[in-house]
Design a protein around this motif. Structure first.
Motif, PDB file in Angstrom:
ATOM      1  N   VAL A  65       7.587  -5.296  -1.811  1.00 35.25           N
ATOM      2  CA  VAL A  65       6.130  -5.327  -1.817  1.00 35.25           C
ATOM      3  C   VAL A  65       5.606  -6.713  -1.471  1.00 35.25           C
TER       4      VAL A  65
ATOM      5  N   PHE B 170       6.898   2.467  -7.650  1.00 38.20           N
ATOM      6  CA  PHE B 170       7.372   1.091  -7.542  1.00 38.20           C
ATOM      7  C   PHE B 170       8.534   0.925  -8.513  1.00 38.20           C
TER       8      PHE B 170
ATOM      9  N   ARG C  14       9.988  -3.130  -5.181  1.00 35.78           N
ATOM     10  CA  ARG C  14       9.932  -2.403  -3.922  1.00 35.78           C
ATOM     11  C   ARG C  14       9.091  -1.149  -4.116  1.00 35.78           C
ATOM     12  N   VAL C  15       8.575  -0.630  -3.008  1.00 34.12           N
ATOM     13  CA  VAL C  15       7.778   0.586  -3.038  1.00 34.12           C
ATOM     14  C   VAL C  15       8.580   1.724  -2.407  1.00 34.12           C
TER      15      VAL C  15
ATOM     16  N   TRP D 178      -1.693  -9.881  -0.129  1.00 38.76           N
ATOM     17  CA  TRP D 178      -1.845  -9.829  -1.561  1.00 38.76           C
ATOM     18  C   TRP D 178      -2.317 -11.180  -2.091  1.00 38.76           C
TER      19      TRP D 178
ATOM     20  N   LEU E  39      -1.518  -4.095  -8.212  1.00 39.08           N
ATOM     21  CA  LEU E  39      -0.185  -4.048  -8.807  1.00 39.08           C
ATOM     22  C   LEU E  39      -0.127  -5.063  -9.939  1.00 39.08           C
TER      23      LEU E  39
ATOM     24  N   GLY F 244      -3.940  -4.842  -1.789  1.00 38.75           N
ATOM     25  CA  GLY F 244      -3.074  -3.839  -1.190  1.00 38.75           C
ATOM     26  C   GLY F 244      -3.843  -2.649  -0.644  1.00 38.75           C
TER      27      GLY F 244
ATOM     28  N   ALA G 259       0.675   0.251 -11.617  1.00 37.73           N
ATOM     29  CA  ALA G 259      -0.037   0.190 -10.351  1.00 37.73           C
ATOM     30  C   ALA G 259      -1.253   1.103 -10.393  1.00 37.73           C
TER      31      ALA G 259
ATOM     32  N   LEU H 274       2.595   0.288   2.992  1.00 38.94           N
ATOM     33  CA  LEU H 274       1.812  -0.441   2.000  1.00 38.94           C
ATOM     34  C   LEU H 274       1.651  -1.870   2.492  1.00 38.94           C
TER      35      LEU H 274
END
Length: 436
Positions: free
Chosen positions: A110, A74, A94-95, A172, A133, A158, A124, A168
């Motif tokens: 994310v 991440f 962002r992932v 959330w 996260l 997640g 994470a 992902l």
């Protein structure tokens, strides 16, 4: 290497252990602590993004997770057409994912909705298929102007779906986990310094005790008129600390504040992104810090600093005598920042981001005086080469580097270092040449 032993650390101001001015006065570049010059990658893997603070999805025991063959990380990101100095004002998480630890892919933003006006760094956790996260909610929700209030947040819900590639998914749920208490950890209204910090949550499960902890960056309140630093108020404003909270249940969303792990009153204002590597029965505490956040009369660098103790809440000793572990070369003093260490194949690897690589000014403030085109050209905005460290007792040494974005997969052996290759060549020469 350093001949100090863990267990003889100096007391802190509010923490059990402290980084003292006497220790920090010994900071200097050496061959063991200076990274090689980094050059631009041949190919920018994410040309559409500025990428900086980065962390990996990890298991409870701290190992880097591999989910159905994917490494996952991440990062804080912003559009690459934005002036680099403005990126913190719009930072979004962002992932990214990789099947080989070298070629990475953008998995997208994310969160559709998160707490705060923007998100700053965190960590994470991959826990039996669930992704948690932890991040910093920066700014007041709904405010029209940017604010710098900071809260520590945990997002649950997640999951990773690899049926058709990598995805992902949420939904959330965001939980405000911690805010400063004003006694152990300074509130924004108490701050008299140039920078206020309560951020960078980092999950850690103690391998010796099984206890669950959350580290974070903070400041130790120093009351006006305190005799700290001999009563020198100008030094007292530099009051960085490594905060810690404990989960009484092991639940990643249940935390109670405890006394700081380490503080640096009179030494440094920002002990950023604290994290721990547990190795050989010792606890290695690492932080990143800046040239400009050292107190009056001290000179440091943009660098990775570290400490070691025999217990998580033990008497931390600065690594290499002063705390300096890895810094940039003098001719590229801001080429990298935001270091994050993790063990691999008997070494400690350190990922970091490629910052202002073609710039040798005295401070980063000078960047703002350059034309915008030059600010853009000189900013890396991607992951830098991964450093390789040997770590033993209270000493460390940089022994080489890997490539940009190179994070070896589990069980993958590291290549020989240049030093090892040279030693082999010399040994072969002494035996009469190769092939004998």
């Amino acid at each position: 290497m350093n001949d100090q032993s863990p267990g003889d650390g100096a007391p802190g101001f509010r923490a059990r252990a402290g980084w003292t001015r006497e220790q920090a006065a010994g900071i200097e570049r050496t061959a063991a602590t200076t990274a090689p010059v980094f050059y631009q990658p041949e190919t920018d893997q994410m040309p559409h993004l500025h990428i900086w603070d980065t962390w990996f999805l990890r298991e409870r025991d701290g190992t880097l997770a591999e989910v159905d063959g994917y490494r996952v990380c991440f990062s804080l990101t912003a559009p690459s057409d934005l002036l680099p100095g403005k990126r913190h004002d719009v930072a979004a998480i962002r992932v990214f994912y990789s099947a080989d630890g070298r070629e990475w892919h953008d998995g997208g933003a994310v969160f559709a909705d998160a707490l705060g006006q923007r998100q700053w760094a965190g960590s994470a956790l991959y826990d039996d298929g669930d992704v948690y996260l932890f991040y910093t909610a920066a700014g007041t929700d709904g405010a029209e102007e940017l604010t710098y209030t900071q809260r520590i947040v945990g997002a649950s819900g997640g999951t990773v779906d690899t049926d058709d590639g990598f995805d992902l998914r949420g939904p959330w749920t965001h939980h405000e986990l911690l805010s400063p208490d004003g006694e152990r950890y300074e509130r924004e209204a108490q701050s008299r310094a140039m920078i206020y910090t309560f951020r960078d949550p980092w999950f850690f499960e103690d391998p010796e005790t099984g206890e669950t902890w959350l580290l974070f960056e903070a400041n130790s309140p120093v009351p006006e008129g305190s005799d700290a630093c001999g009563g020198d108020a100008s030094q007292q404003e530099f009051n960085g600390s490594v905060g810690i909270a404990r989960s009484p249940t092991g639940d990643p969303l249940d935390w109670q504040l405890e006394e700081p792990l380490l503080d640096a009153v009179g030494v440094n204002q920002e002990l950023e992104r604290p994290h721990i590597v547990s190795q050989d029965g010792l606890y290695y505490l690492f932080v990143s810090s800046h040239l400009h956040t050292f107190g009056p009369g001290l000179s440091g660098y943009d660098a990775l600093y570290g400490f070691v103790a025999e217990e998580l809440r033990g008497d931390y000793v600065p690594l290499n005598g002063s705390g300096l572990v890895a810094t940039n070369p003098a001719n590229a003093p801001f080429q990298a920042y935001s270091w994050m260490a993790f063990p691999h194949d008997g070494e400690v690897l350190v990922q970091n981001f490629f910052n202002y690589f073609d710039f040798a000014g005295d401070t980063l403030d000078e960047i703002a005086h350059l034309p915008e085109s030059e600010q853009m050209r000189r900013f890396g905005g991607t992951l830098a080469p991964t450093l390789r460290l040997t770590v033993s007792g209270a000493g460390t040494e940089i022994i080489g580097k890997l490539g940009h974005w190179e994070i070896p997969m589990a069980g993958e052996s590291l290549p020989p270092t240049e030093r090892e290759l040279l030693a082999r060549a010399q040994a072969d020469g002494e035996r009469g040449g190769y092939g004998r």
